[in-house]
Design an enzyme around this catalytic site. Structure first.
Site, PDB file in Angstrom:
ATOM      1  N   ASN A  73      -8.859   3.847   8.101  1.00  0.00           N
ATOM      2  CA  ASN A  73      -8.266   2.716   8.804  1.00  0.00           C
ATOM      3  C   ASN A  73      -8.558   2.697  10.299  1.00  0.00           C
ATOM      4  OD1 ASN A  73      -6.370   5.027   8.223  1.00  0.00           O
ATOM      5  ND2 ASN A  73      -5.225   4.075   9.887  1.00  0.00           N
ATOM      6  N   CYS A  86       1.457   6.355  19.630  1.00  0.00           N
ATOM      7  CA  CYS A  86       2.598   6.452  20.549  1.00  0.00           C
ATOM      8  C   CYS A  86       3.878   6.692  19.761  1.00  0.00           C
ATOM      9  CB  CYS A  86       2.741   5.179  21.365  1.00  0.00           C
ATOM     10  SG  CYS A  86       1.347   4.871  22.464  1.00  0.00           S
ATOM     11  N   GLY A 121       0.791  -1.220   0.000  1.00  0.00           N
ATOM     12  CA  GLY A 121       0.000   0.000   0.000  1.00  0.00           C
ATOM     13  C   GLY A 121       0.823   1.269   0.000  1.00  0.00           C
ATOM     14  N   THR A 122       1.903   1.295   0.756  1.00  0.00           N
ATOM     15  CA  THR A 122       2.723   2.500   0.842  1.00  0.00           C
ATOM     16  C   THR A 122       3.336   2.842  -0.509  1.00  0.00           C
ATOM     17  OG1 THR A 122       3.210   2.196   3.188  1.00  0.00           O
ATOM     18  CG2 THR A 122       4.746   3.543   1.934  1.00  0.00           C
ATOM     19  N   HIS A 134      -1.913  -7.838   2.459  1.00  0.00           N
ATOM     20  CA  HIS A 134      -2.030  -8.391   3.820  1.00  0.00           C
ATOM     21  C   HIS A 134      -3.278  -7.912   4.562  1.00  0.00           C
ATOM     22  CE1 HIS A 134      -0.749  -5.002   6.503  1.00  0.00           C
ATOM     23  NE2 HIS A 134      -0.131  -4.576   5.410  1.00  0.00           N
ATOM     24  N   GLN A 162      -7.994  -0.511   2.966  1.00  0.00           N
ATOM     25  CA  GLN A 162      -8.883  -1.008   4.020  1.00  0.00           C
ATOM     26  C   GLN A 162     -10.229  -1.498   3.496  1.00  0.00           C
ATOM     27  OE1 GLN A 162      -8.478  -1.764   7.076  1.00  0.00           O
ATOM     28  NE2 GLN A 162      -6.536  -0.808   7.606  1.00  0.00           N
ATOM     29  N   THR A 176      12.454  -6.990 -10.422  1.00  0.00           N
ATOM     30  CA  THR A 176      12.029  -8.358 -10.695  1.00  0.00           C
ATOM     31  C   THR A 176      10.851  -8.738  -9.805  1.00  0.00           C
ATOM     32  OG1 THR A 176      14.291  -8.970 -11.292  1.00  0.00           O
ATOM     33  CG2 THR A 176      12.777 -10.767 -10.760  1.00  0.00           C
TER      34      THR A 176
END
Length: 393
Positions: free
Chosen positions: A162, A341, A79-80, A212, A190, A248
């Site tokens: 998200n 955090c 995603g990034t 994922h 999401q 690749t």
């Protein structure tokens, strides 16, 4: 033994599916079989062609699930990368022919969008308008249209948030973008696999997916590119992915992603029904043990699996700091705090702040997200562990 069989005897609970999901059996099988196709897909000989054919088949599966053509699917590392490629590539392309570029986005984007936009904003030629969301985390399509200028090159609004699971009016926004001939991108990390998503129906130009999040492996994803809106390539090198993304291809991960997307797409209605029912159980259990304040909508405007909730003690009506609760239960219960955090400092969630949620309530909020394998027993166990951590019994 399947993932569900392993979890029948509940000793831990996983309720953080918006962070990641386990790899489904279909994906595991596809990945194991793909290990036999270990050649370089670009080699041109029999060994490489075996891998090349497997990638082509996987791309066809992905395209079918997403409602696009195979050549509209660019394989990425996740995603990034997909968001970086879509946003940076589009603005880079715009600045080749224009003196200035304007980006419209929201004030509740994932960091993989917001940080890219902020980086581009450092260029004096690039300006950014961040559309505020309402109190439940939804952006107004009308506000997006009002923000359009003659320099607007890109609109990038996430499909589903998200943290709170709210669904944005992407189809309506995409229609506005098309009317003004502006490239439209959505981060669908999401949403894909958790709800029905069809790129052709949305009429989107650019759409990011992340394996994922829908029961596939990490480290792989895709960017859907439609309507001849291909961004400038970020990854330079050989001519992989029709010279759009060098590197690749990872045959094993690609095969796993395709199998996972097919699995989650075929089971999406079942998943939505199940995760909604598990969320209902979760709410009921939490209300029995605590006082709760729900931060996200629980209707058609939100993912069925997501609960973002502030938790209070029943005995004295005081908020329970989510970071403290997380530390007490993290060895047996997987949930996410509603705050972020950084270097030991806890801060209010930017999404909560954008929604107008008070700091004290935000700091007491957790994101709890269910999945296909979530069971009532797992939910009961999780809430019992949370209550034991707070009340000591």
């Amino acid at each position: 033994m399947t993932h569900q069989q392993k979890r029948n005897k509940v000793s831990v609970a996983y309720l953080d599916y918006n962070a990641t999901s386990y790899i489904c059996e279909k994906a595991k099988t596809a990945m194991t079989e793909a290990m036999e196709s270990w050649g370089n897909p670009s080699s041109g000989h029999w060994c490489g062609n075996k891998a090349k054919d497997l990638i082509a088949t996987s791309r066809q599966q992905l395209a079918k699930c997403l409602g696009v053509e195979p050549d509209e699917v660019i394989l990425t590392s996740g995603g990034t990368e997909g968001n970086n490629y879509a946003i940076r590539g589009t603005i880079h392309k715009a600045l080749k022919t224009n003196d200035k570029a304007h980006i419209i986005t929201s004030n509740i984007e994932h960091p993989s969008v917001e940080k890219v936009v902020a980086f581009l904003e450092e260029d004096p030629r690039v300006s950014v308008t961040r559309i505020p969301c309402n109190s439940v985390g939804i952006v107004s399509a009308a506000d997006v249209e009002k923000a359009i200028t003659k320099e607007t090159s890109l609109i990038t609004i996430m499909h589903v948030n998200n943290e709170v699971g709210t669904i944005q009016p992407i189809k309506e926004i995409a229609s506005i973008a098309k009317k003004h001939n502006i490239t439209m991108h959505t981060d669908a990390s999401q949403s894909v696999g958790k709800m029905e998503v069809n790129c052709s129906d949305l009429d989107i130009d650019l759409l990011t997916i992340c394996s994922h999040k829908f029961y596939g492996p990490k480290g792989v994803g895709a960017l859907v590119v439609r309507n001849s809106k291909t961004p400038t390539s970020l990854m330079l090198g050989a001519g992989h992915e029709q010279s759009r993304r060098a590197g690749t291809e990872n045959t094993v991960l690609i095969a796993g992603m395709a199998a996972a997307l097919r699995y989650s797409t075929e089971n999406v209605k079942k998943l939505m029904e199940h995760t909604r029912s598990m969320r209902d159980v979760l709410i009921s259990d939490l209300q029995e043990k605590f006082i709760i304040e729900v931060n996200n909508p629980l209707d058609k405007n939100s993912l069925t699996n997501t609960l973002n909730v502030a938790i209070k003690r029943k005995d004295d009506d005081s908020y329970i700091q989510s970071s403290a609760l997380f530390e007490k239960v993290k060895e047996t219960v997987a949930i996410s705090t509603g705050s972020a955090c950084h270097s030991g400092r806890t801060t209010v969630s930017p999404v909560h702040k954008a929604m107008g949620i008070a700091a004290e309530r935000s700091m007491a909020s957790c994101r709890i997200s269910t999945g296909l394998s979530t069971s009532p027993e797992e939910v009961h166990f999780a809430v019992s562990e949370m209550a034991r951590a707070i009340y000591g019994n």
